[in-house]
Design an enzyme around this catalytic site. Structure first.
Site, PDB file in Angstrom:
ATOM      1  N   SER A 197      25.850   7.534 -20.227  1.00 37.15           N
ATOM      2  CA  SER A 197      26.978   6.724 -20.685  1.00 37.15           C
ATOM      3  C   SER A 197      27.053   5.397 -19.926  1.00 37.15           C
ATOM      4  CB  SER A 197      28.267   7.543 -20.549  1.00 37.15           C
ATOM      5  OG  SER A 197      29.306   6.992 -21.326  1.00 37.15           O
ATOM      6  N   ASP A 235      27.790  10.990 -26.876  1.00 38.05           N
ATOM      7  CA  ASP A 235      27.797  10.726 -25.436  1.00 38.05           C
ATOM      8  C   ASP A 235      27.082  11.835 -24.648  1.00 38.05           C
ATOM      9  OD1 ASP A 235      28.913  10.644 -22.613  1.00 38.05           O
ATOM     10  OD2 ASP A 235      29.964   8.922 -23.465  1.00 38.05           O
TER      11      ASP A 235
END
Length: 344
Positions: free
Chosen positions: A42, A195
């Protein structure tokens, strides 16, 4: 003399990734250690690819400049789904910051009304333009300054996918940072990803299968592990669940590392296992104090003063760690896994 080498592990955390920016900035400025590899997820993935690009093209000072440029672009991005606009929504819901995490819940409620396929059918993502402007991904794949491992979550299989250096593109970095309630799943080679923090935040295991990497791993932990008090409000409960969720995969990996460390330390088992397992030396810089009192809402805070404040705290954290533990690199770990991350 050769500099000691470190593997760096960067957690995700939205705007909190500016703390890790500060850690990298301090490391690059000091020049005491060589970066052998970065494994990241991320916001950590963003820091990793930007740092690698700058280091490849203009050395340590170039990497520092590239990181500063990237975060500055984040703070000034425009568009309906830009970090700045999301921050504006947060401020509109809570203009004086009185409710903090509660405003995030209101924002969360808004995004629950419709999916990103409905409210963003054009799949606009300002991070794509920023990454493509700041990073030469083709050049990075051709001549990387260190190895990279970027994690994303495969939507269909629910498994972590770790992309290696020669696979990393802007879409891979976007996939690693794709929050499913804000952006459409990112497709890479025909597979849809969300993610990486859901399944690997970050993934440590790739570091142990590469024979030419050092045994030292410096973990830059953004999500607080411990809490002083039991949360009692709805907002505080949601914040804590967010922290626990995005720490779960890391805790599982650290538990496995601690288990192998105990086996290798056992006189009866160590000699038999040393050819099969590595004695990983774990180090950590934790952002618990810097992020104390900041809820999940602050992960959307892209104010330049907020980002540079976290950067400065990250730099200080690096300087403190380097002074206290830098001499241990290559010799022994500086983290008590049982005390700091696992059950006592």
């Amino acid at each position: 003399m050769e500099r000691p080498a470190l593997n760096i592990a960067l957690q995700g955390g939205g705007a909190h990734g500016a703390f890790a920016w500060g850690i990298l900035d301090g490391l690059l400025e000091e020049g005491r250690f060589e970066i052998a590899a970065i494994t990241a997820t991320s916001a950590g993935a963003m820091n990793a690819v930007v740092c690698a690009h700058g280091l490849r093209t203009q050395g340590p000072e170039g990497a520092r400049a590239a990181l500063s440029q990237f975060w500055n672009r984040i703070s000034t991005a425009r568009g309906p789904f830009s970090p700045v606009s999301l921050n504006a929504i947060r401020k509109a819901l809570d203009p004086f910051g009185l409710f903090k995490a509660a405003s995030f819940q209101w924002f969360d409620a808004l995004t629950s009304v419709a999916s990103p396929y409905e409210f963003n059918p054009w799949n606009f993502n300002p991070l794509r333009d920023i990454l493509q402007d700041v990073v030469d991904f083709e050049g990075l794949r051709a001549s990387p300054p260190f190895k990279m491992f970027i994690a994303a979550t495969n939507v269909k299989s629910g498994r972590a996918k770790v992309f290696k250096t020669n696979e990393i593109t802007a879409e891979v970095a976007l996939a690693s940072a794709c929050l499913p309630y804000l952006f459409q799943a990112v497709e890479v080679a025909g597979e849809a990803y969300w993610d990486g923090g859901y399944m690997a935040n970050p993934a440590l295991w790739p570091l142990f299968y590469e024979a030419d990497l050092p045994d030292d791993v410096l973990l830059c932990a953004l999500n607080p592990q411990s809490l002083d008090n039991v949360p009692r409000t709805s907002a505080a409960i949601m914040d804590r669940l967010n922290e626990i969720t995005f720490n779960a995969s890391l805790i599982a990996e650290l538990r496995a590392i601690a288990f192998v460390q105990r086996l290798l330390a056992d006189e009866a088992m160590g000699d038999m296992l040393k050819d099969r397992y590595r004695a990983v030396k774990v180090h950590a810089i934790k952002a618990d104090e810097a992020l104390k009192g900041l809820g999940a809402a602050s992960k959307f805070n892209t104010d330049w003063d907020f980002l540079t404040g976290l950067r400065d705290q990250g730099r200080l954290a690096w300087q403190t760690w380097s002074a206290q533990h830098g001499q241990s690199v290559g010799r022994h770990g500086t983290v008590d896994l049982a005390r700091d991350f696992l059950d006592r």
